[in-house]
Design a protein around this motif. Sequence first.
Motif, PDB file in Angstrom:
ATOM      1  N   ALA A 189     -32.024 -45.176  71.047  1.00 48.79           N
ATOM      2  CA  ALA A 189     -30.657 -44.626  71.338  1.00 48.79           C
ATOM      3  C   ALA A 189     -29.547 -45.426  70.896  1.00 48.79           C
ATOM      4  CB  ALA A 189     -30.502 -44.525  73.002  1.00 48.79           C
ATOM      5  N   SER A 190     -29.726 -46.710  70.675  1.00 47.01           N
ATOM      6  CA  SER A 190     -28.713 -47.485  70.145  1.00 47.01           C
ATOM      7  C   SER A 190     -28.296 -47.538  68.595  1.00 47.01           C
ATOM      8  CB  SER A 190     -28.870 -48.934  70.618  1.00 47.01           C
ATOM      9  OG  SER A 190     -30.098 -49.594  70.044  1.00 47.01           O
ATOM     10  N   VAL A 191     -29.340 -46.884  67.768  1.00 46.72           N
ATOM     11  CA  VAL A 191     -29.114 -46.706  66.396  1.00 46.72           C
ATOM     12  C   VAL A 191     -28.209 -45.460  65.889  1.00 46.72           C
ATOM     13  CG1 VAL A 191     -30.525 -46.275  64.395  1.00 46.72           C
ATOM     14  CG2 VAL A 191     -31.559 -47.854  66.214  1.00 46.72           C
ATOM     15  N   LYS A 192     -27.228 -45.836  65.057  1.00 44.19           N
ATOM     16  CA  LYS A 192     -26.468 -44.976  64.388  1.00 44.19           C
ATOM     17  C   LYS A 192     -27.080 -43.946  63.593  1.00 44.19           C
ATOM     18  CE  LYS A 192     -22.421 -48.036  64.600  1.00 44.19           C
ATOM     19  NZ  LYS A 192     -21.020 -48.869  63.892  1.00 44.19           N
ATOM     20  N   PRO A 193     -26.546 -42.601  63.841  1.00 41.11           N
ATOM     21  CA  PRO A 193     -27.226 -41.534  62.895  1.00 41.11           C
ATOM     22  C   PRO A 193     -27.551 -41.963  61.336  1.00 41.11           C
ATOM     23  CG  PRO A 193     -25.647 -40.716  64.333  1.00 41.11           C
ATOM     24  CD  PRO A 193     -25.454 -41.951  64.353  1.00 41.11           C
ATOM     25  N   ASP A 194     -26.492 -42.538  60.729  1.00 42.49           N
ATOM     26  CA  ASP A 194     -26.648 -43.067  59.415  1.00 42.49           C
ATOM     27  C   ASP A 194     -27.839 -43.913  59.298  1.00 42.49           C
ATOM     28  OD1 ASP A 194     -24.588 -41.577  58.898  1.00 42.49           O
ATOM     29  OD2 ASP A 194     -23.097 -42.879  58.680  1.00 42.49           O
ATOM     30  N   ASN A 195     -28.153 -44.616  60.187  1.00 42.25           N
ATOM     31  CA  ASN A 195     -29.152 -45.739  59.978  1.00 42.25           C
ATOM     32  C   ASN A 195     -30.576 -45.474  60.703  1.00 42.25           C
ATOM     33  OD1 ASN A 195     -27.553 -47.407  58.408  1.00 42.25           O
ATOM     34  ND2 ASN A 195     -26.508 -48.310  60.727  1.00 42.25           N
ATOM     35  N   ALA A 294     -33.502 -39.409  70.414  1.00 40.72           N
ATOM     36  CA  ALA A 294     -32.400 -40.005  69.872  1.00 40.72           C
ATOM     37  C   ALA A 294     -32.365 -39.418  68.323  1.00 40.72           C
ATOM     38  CB  ALA A 294     -32.665 -41.602  69.419  1.00 40.72           C
ATOM     39  N   ASP A 295     -33.031 -38.638  67.990  1.00 40.21           N
ATOM     40  CA  ASP A 295     -33.155 -38.263  66.485  1.00 40.21           C
ATOM     41  C   ASP A 295     -31.920 -37.189  66.326  1.00 40.21           C
ATOM     42  OD1 ASP A 295     -33.680 -36.858  64.086  1.00 40.21           O
ATOM     43  OD2 ASP A 295     -35.905 -36.830  64.392  1.00 40.21           O
ATOM     44  N   PRO A 296     -30.935 -37.537  65.353  1.00 41.21           N
ATOM     45  CA  PRO A 296     -29.675 -36.861  65.202  1.00 41.21           C
ATOM     46  C   PRO A 296     -29.847 -35.473  64.721  1.00 41.21           C
ATOM     47  CG  PRO A 296     -29.998 -38.821  63.614  1.00 41.21           C
ATOM     48  CD  PRO A 296     -31.001 -38.970  64.454  1.00 41.21           C
ATOM     49  N   ARG A 297     -31.185 -35.251  64.030  1.00 40.37           N
ATOM     50  CA  ARG A 297     -31.371 -33.992  63.430  1.00 40.37           C
ATOM     51  C   ARG A 297     -31.819 -33.090  64.462  1.00 40.37           C
ATOM     52  NH1 ARG A 297     -36.278 -35.961  59.626  1.00 40.37           N
ATOM     53  NH2 ARG A 297     -36.811 -36.876  61.889  1.00 40.37           N
ATOM     54  N   GLU A 332     -15.237 -29.169  64.831  1.00 43.74           N
ATOM     55  CA  GLU A 332     -15.129 -29.118  66.107  1.00 43.74           C
ATOM     56  C   GLU A 332     -16.430 -29.613  66.485  1.00 43.74           C
ATOM     57  OE1 GLU A 332     -13.870 -25.478  67.607  1.00 43.74           O
ATOM     58  OE2 GLU A 332     -11.793 -25.982  67.540  1.00 43.74           O
ATOM     59  N   ALA A 333     -17.623 -29.195  65.874  1.00 49.48           N
ATOM     60  CA  ALA A 333     -18.953 -29.332  66.311  1.00 49.48           C
ATOM     61  C   ALA A 333     -19.198 -30.944  65.745  1.00 49.48           C
ATOM     62  CB  ALA A 333     -19.885 -28.599  65.392  1.00 49.48           C
ATOM     63  N   GLU A 334     -18.748 -31.329  64.505  1.00 51.72           N
ATOM     64  CA  GLU A 334     -18.888 -32.664  64.121  1.00 51.72           C
ATOM     65  C   GLU A 334     -18.064 -33.624  65.303  1.00 51.72           C
ATOM     66  OE1 GLU A 334     -17.422 -32.887  60.117  1.00 51.72           O
ATOM     67  OE2 GLU A 334     -19.268 -31.933  59.561  1.00 51.72           O
ATOM     68  N   GLU A 335     -16.948 -33.214  65.646  1.00 48.74           N
ATOM     69  CA  GLU A 335     -16.059 -34.193  66.351  1.00 48.74           C
ATOM     70  C   GLU A 335     -16.899 -34.201  67.958  1.00 48.74           C
ATOM     71  OE1 GLU A 335     -13.582 -35.907  66.014  1.00 48.74           O
ATOM     72  OE2 GLU A 335     -13.546 -35.485  64.028  1.00 48.74           O
ATOM     73  N   ALA A 336     -17.541 -32.950  68.329  1.00 51.90           N
ATOM     74  CA  ALA A 336     -18.258 -33.103  69.591  1.00 51.90           C
ATOM     75  C   ALA A 336     -19.568 -33.796  69.592  1.00 51.90           C
ATOM     76  CB  ALA A 336     -18.663 -31.604  69.943  1.00 51.90           C
ATOM     77  N   LEU A 337     -20.025 -33.935  68.315  1.00 47.32           N
ATOM     78  CA  LEU A 337     -21.221 -34.479  68.215  1.00 47.32           C
ATOM     79  C   LEU A 337     -20.929 -36.107  68.139  1.00 47.32           C
ATOM     80  CD1 LEU A 337     -24.308 -34.739  67.652  1.00 47.32           C
ATOM     81  CD2 LEU A 337     -23.774 -34.695  65.043  1.00 47.32           C
ATOM     82  N   LYS A 338     -19.757 -36.467  67.553  1.00 44.96           N
ATOM     83  CA  LYS A 338     -19.479 -37.838  67.542  1.00 44.96           C
ATOM     84  C   LYS A 338     -19.212 -38.330  69.028  1.00 44.96           C
ATOM     85  CE  LYS A 338     -17.648 -37.975  62.953  1.00 44.96           C
ATOM     86  NZ  LYS A 338     -16.196 -38.493  62.000  1.00 44.96           N
ATOM     87  N   VAL A 339     -18.503 -37.752  69.735  1.00 39.56           N
ATOM     88  CA  VAL A 339     -18.145 -37.817  71.111  1.00 39.56           C
ATOM     89  C   VAL A 339     -19.370 -38.212  72.031  1.00 39.56           C
ATOM     90  CG1 VAL A 339     -17.241 -37.316  73.297  1.00 39.56           C
ATOM     91  CG2 VAL A 339     -16.001 -36.890  71.054  1.00 39.56           C
ATOM     92  N   GLU A 340     -20.278 -37.127  71.652  1.00 42.20           N
ATOM     93  CA  GLU A 340     -21.704 -37.229  72.451  1.00 42.20           C
ATOM     94  C   GLU A 340     -22.448 -38.388  71.868  1.00 42.20           C
ATOM     95  OE1 GLU A 340     -25.691 -34.636  73.049  1.00 42.20           O
ATOM     96  OE2 GLU A 340     -24.288 -33.866  71.757  1.00 42.20           O
ATOM     97  N   GLU A 341     -22.295 -38.792  70.893  1.00 43.59           N
ATOM     98  CA  GLU A 341     -23.033 -39.889  70.164  1.00 43.59           C
ATOM     99  C   GLU A 341     -22.587 -41.136  70.765  1.00 43.59           C
ATOM    100  OE1 GLU A 341     -23.107 -39.446  65.964  1.00 43.59           O
ATOM    101  OE2 GLU A 341     -24.709 -38.256  65.960  1.00 43.59           O
ATOM    102  N   ALA A 342     -21.197 -41.119  70.925  1.00 47.18           N
ATOM    103  CA  ALA A 342     -20.580 -42.351  71.373  1.00 47.18           C
ATOM    104  C   ALA A 342     -20.852 -42.708  72.722  1.00 47.18           C
ATOM    105  CB  ALA A 342     -19.176 -42.391  71.221  1.00 47.18           C
TER     106      ALA A 342
END
Length: 462
Positions: A189-195, A294-297, A332-342
């Motif tokens: 859960a602590s790993v960023k999507p890019d990594n 935690a899988d971003p996909r 908007e979906a990307e922004e929502a995803l970033k907020v959710e991930e944070a």
Amino acid sequence: MSTPLALPITLKALPASWDTSSKVAGKITPPNTHSVFPAGPSFIRSTVRKHLQRSFDEDDDVHAQHAHHLASKGNGEEVLGPDFDGLGEEDEDADTLNYDPKEWKKQDHYAVLGLHNLRYKANEDHIRVAHRRKVLRHHPDKKANSGDANNDSFFKCIQKAHETLTHAERRRQFDSADEMIEDSFPPPASVKPDNFIKTFAPVFESEGRFSKKQPVPSLGTLESSRKEVEAFYDFWYKFDSWRSFEWWDKEVNEGSDSRDDKRFQEKKNKTERARRKREDNVRLRELVDDVLAADPRMKRFRIEEKKARDAKKAGGKAGGASSAADLKAKKEAEEALKVEEAKKAEEAKKTEADDKVAREAAKKAREAAKKNIKKYKKTISTSITTSNYFQPTGTAPSASVVEAALNELDLLVASLEPEEVKVLKEDVEKAGENATQVKAALVAWGKKVQEKTPEAKFVQFA
């Protein structure tokens, strides 16, 4: 330096019947001239001293140069790839050189052969070449001039490592218990999507070495399709591991020829292997659960599903969303995803801190419980020996029967958690000196263990 001795060896001419027009004749290469020299102290004789004498190191260099020469001429000499450069030729550290061959189960067989970087990825050629090079460097004959010819301990370790790694079953047992494999990773859960892929692809590749089914699917990329991702997790939820834990089996005490001792120790080994297997299955299942969560996909797939449902509800009244509307919705979906991930990352940090405190407390509790196991076991043993339920009333208990009951007590305690041993002790204490109730308490716990571990058989507690 004296002149080498020329041996009177002359190749005869081809017979007159030889067909020079055949394809076979065209494959014959011209003869080569080779110089053969004695090497090593064992060859120093009165007849040899008159001619050239080389050391082992000099002889190795000459043969290496000769092999390179043949390879450059295309004469079919084995040419090793870059994976073999320096393999088995590095200097060993002090800990490796000081291994005791009598305790070969404690040695790192890969490190002994210089395969510590390859480990379970080493193939038969790697093992063969590394073993040959180690033998050339550490053979006792090469230590004759150094005054250390009698110290062949490390050479014995080399032979034991080769024997273990070339035996399929023993190598699997060693690989199952290889503690030098790096298997630590951060909380998913602590790993960023890019990594995400970079972090967990090596984890599943390492775990995949235990799979009975090969090849093992890869984690893929961030662009992998839903079908590929679901197939990956489906494989790991049905994972069939060949990993075993015989390497940690304990042997019967040295000098004991008792078959009862051997059977009893084998029971304990089977119980311990079953326990380790259960723990490993739970560990792997928790890993897959946490990584999937935690899988971003998977998050992307959920967002795409929601968009598809919304589009279906809209019924395409406006002929579908315009390009500008699509871009806006995607943003908007990307922004929502970033907020959710944070938000998830922040929650993960808090959860991790809470879990750490809980784990520390649980660890202290377990350690405290383990310290009391001996005391609990002594109380139970005393109750067994004082409660005469082994023989008919008025008959002294047989020493062998009491010993058998105490042996089963060892097996029972080894199969229980510290907290359960405490409860067992309390049950026995409640029974006091009532033989019937003492036996009933032990039988009840014996049945509980057999329900969880069918191979744990009891006689006295049955």
